[in-house]
Write a protein that holds these residues in place. Sequence first.
Motif, PDB file in Angstrom:
ATOM      1  N   HIS A  23      -1.203  -5.495   4.019  1.00  0.00           N
ATOM      2  CA  HIS A  23      -0.446  -4.354   4.551  1.00  0.00           C
ATOM      3  C   HIS A  23      -0.320  -3.258   3.497  1.00  0.00           C
ATOM      4  O   HIS A  23       0.051  -3.534   2.348  1.00  0.00           O
ATOM      5  CB  HIS A  23       0.944  -4.799   5.001  1.00  0.00           C
ATOM      6  CG  HIS A  23       0.899  -5.918   5.987  1.00  0.00           C
ATOM      7  ND1 HIS A  23       0.535  -5.736   7.306  1.00  0.00           N
ATOM      8  CD2 HIS A  23       1.123  -7.242   5.843  1.00  0.00           C
ATOM      9  CE1 HIS A  23       0.552  -6.896   7.929  1.00  0.00           C
ATOM     10  NE2 HIS A  23       0.904  -7.828   7.067  1.00  0.00           N
ATOM     11  N   SER A  25       1.910  -0.980   3.228  1.00  0.00           N
ATOM     12  CA  SER A  25       3.290  -0.805   2.734  1.00  0.00           C
ATOM     13  C   SER A  25       3.580  -1.743   1.568  1.00  0.00           C
ATOM     14  O   SER A  25       4.231  -1.346   0.601  1.00  0.00           O
ATOM     15  CB  SER A  25       4.307  -1.014   3.860  1.00  0.00           C
ATOM     16  OG  SER A  25       4.168  -2.319   4.411  1.00  0.00           O
ATOM     17  N   ASP A  26       3.075  -2.974   1.612  1.00  0.00           N
ATOM     18  CA  ASP A  26       3.262  -3.909   0.491  1.00  0.00           C
ATOM     19  C   ASP A  26       2.512  -3.430  -0.747  1.00  0.00           C
ATOM     20  O   ASP A  26       3.031  -3.476  -1.864  1.00  0.00           O
ATOM     21  CB  ASP A  26       2.772  -5.315   0.870  1.00  0.00           C
ATOM     22  CG  ASP A  26       3.665  -6.008   1.879  1.00  0.00           C
ATOM     23  OD1 ASP A  26       4.835  -5.594   2.050  1.00  0.00           O
ATOM     24  OD2 ASP A  26       3.180  -6.968   2.509  1.00  0.00           O
ATOM     25  N   GLN A  28       1.598  -0.350  -1.488  1.00  0.00           N
ATOM     26  CA  GLN A  28       2.239   0.858  -2.004  1.00  0.00           C
ATOM     27  C   GLN A  28       3.540   0.507  -2.738  1.00  0.00           C
ATOM     28  O   GLN A  28       3.846   1.089  -3.777  1.00  0.00           O
ATOM     29  CB  GLN A  28       2.522   1.844  -0.867  1.00  0.00           C
ATOM     30  CG  GLN A  28       3.102   3.164  -1.344  1.00  0.00           C
ATOM     31  CD  GLN A  28       2.177   3.898  -2.309  1.00  0.00           C
ATOM     32  OE1 GLN A  28       0.974   3.974  -2.099  1.00  0.00           O
ATOM     33  NE2 GLN A  28       2.735   4.433  -3.368  1.00  0.00           N
ATOM     34  N   GLN A  29       4.281  -0.452  -2.204  1.00  0.00           N
ATOM     35  CA  GLN A  29       5.516  -0.895  -2.865  1.00  0.00           C
ATOM     36  C   GLN A  29       5.194  -1.490  -4.242  1.00  0.00           C
ATOM     37  O   GLN A  29       5.892  -1.215  -5.220  1.00  0.00           O
ATOM     38  CB  GLN A  29       6.234  -1.929  -2.001  1.00  0.00           C
ATOM     39  CG  GLN A  29       7.529  -2.426  -2.599  1.00  0.00           C
ATOM     40  CD  GLN A  29       8.204  -3.475  -1.726  1.00  0.00           C
ATOM     41  OE1 GLN A  29       7.684  -3.888  -0.688  1.00  0.00           O
ATOM     42  NE2 GLN A  29       9.374  -3.909  -2.148  1.00  0.00           N
ATOM     43  N   CYS A  88       5.605  -8.499  -4.198  1.00  0.00           N
ATOM     44  CA  CYS A  88       5.264  -7.587  -3.099  1.00  0.00           C
ATOM     45  C   CYS A  88       4.168  -8.149  -2.190  1.00  0.00           C
ATOM     46  O   CYS A  88       3.514  -7.397  -1.465  1.00  0.00           O
ATOM     47  CB  CYS A  88       4.827  -6.241  -3.678  1.00  0.00           C
ATOM     48  SG  CYS A  88       6.115  -5.395  -4.602  1.00  0.00           S
TER      49      CYS A  88
END
Length: 117
Positions: A23, A25-26, A28-29, A88
């Motif tokens: 993912h 979002s993971d 990027q986090q 993450c």
Amino acid sequence: MSTSTSPLANPLVAAALIRIFDHFSDAQQARSALLDDGFAAHAVQLDTVDDEAVPVQGKAAWRGMFRLVVAIGTPQERERAHAIVQACNGCDIEQRTASHAASRHAGTGAGKHALAG
């Protein structure tokens, strides 16, 4: 990923930590957390795997995954980066390759059994 901005293109970089994410979002986090922890922006590269199988550390990453490459200069940096990325949901490329191969074989095997029965 452009080789001119890749941490692996720099001969002064001793090693790199490469992790795969399912993912964005993971991924990027993880990138943001690494930057917040003091890793330089040029040392943290995030890209998308667009091809079916892209060689990464001698293994393959699959289309739709997100690859994070962190230039590592010391064992302490490797430990810090590993802890951040793992928190993450980053996956080691070898684990991911084994998992992907197992799921492909399981799917093929299930289909054979269904057709034979």
